[in-house]
Write a protein that holds these residues in place. Structure first.
Motif, PDB file in Angstrom:
ATOM      1  N   SER A  70       0.854  -1.189   0.000  1.00  0.00           N
ATOM      2  CA  SER A  70       0.000   0.000   0.000  1.00  0.00           C
ATOM      3  C   SER A  70       0.891   1.240   0.000  1.00  0.00           C
ATOM      4  O   SER A  70       2.113   1.138   0.114  1.00  0.00           O
ATOM      5  CB  SER A  70      -0.923   0.001   1.224  1.00  0.00           C
ATOM      6  OG  SER A  70      -0.208   0.344   2.389  1.00  0.00           O
ATOM      7  N   ALA A  75      -0.375  -3.599   3.604  1.00  0.00           N
ATOM      8  CA  ALA A  75      -1.746  -3.819   4.044  1.00  0.00           C
ATOM      9  C   ALA A  75      -1.921  -5.308   4.333  1.00  0.00           C
ATOM     10  O   ALA A  75      -1.313  -6.156   3.682  1.00  0.00           O
ATOM     11  CB  ALA A  75      -2.731  -3.371   2.974  1.00  0.00           C
ATOM     12  N   THR A  89      -2.664  -1.996   8.418  1.00  0.00           N
ATOM     13  CA  THR A  89      -1.412  -1.681   7.746  1.00  0.00           C
ATOM     14  C   THR A  89      -0.241  -1.846   8.711  1.00  0.00           C
ATOM     15  O   THR A  89      -0.325  -1.441   9.870  1.00  0.00           O
ATOM     16  CB  THR A  89      -1.431  -0.218   7.230  1.00  0.00           C
ATOM     17  OG1 THR A  89      -2.602  -0.031   6.457  1.00  0.00           O
ATOM     18  CG2 THR A  89      -0.214   0.081   6.374  1.00  0.00           C
TER      19      THR A  89
END
Length: 96
Positions: A70, A75, A89
């Motif tokens: 991400s 993520a 995350t």
């Protein structure tokens, strides 16, 4: 990135005090599995940047952890059957 599967059995010590008679796996136990899986994938995690717990996990259910890149880190999602349990995350560095 690889996926990891895990099952938290009814005998897990964290379940004894986490709603006796109707055990639910504590979020910290799920996150511990996320961190273990990330380490096995060669990631050195510095922090769980965020985590959203969407559904409770009952013991003895098989879960899968998946990772994707991400903008802010890696993520992750934890899923059992077709139910999303946790998303979040991780902040990390790649191990050399």
């Amino acid at each position: 990135m690889p996926a990891c599967d895990f099952i938290i059995g009814k005998e897990h010590p964290a379940l004894a005090g986490h709603f006796p008679g109707n055990p639910i796996v504590p979020g910290v136990v799920i996150l511990d599995h996320v961190l273990q899986c990330a380490a096995e994938a060669g990631l050195q995690v510095h922090a769980v940047a965020n985590a959203k717990f969407l559904s409770p996990l009952q013991p003895d259910n098989r879960c899968s952890i998946t990772f994707s890149e991400s903008r802010t880190g890696i993520a992750f999602q934890v899923v059992t059957d077709d139910t999303l349990l946790v998303s979040g995350t991780l902040q990390y560095t790649q191990e050399a």
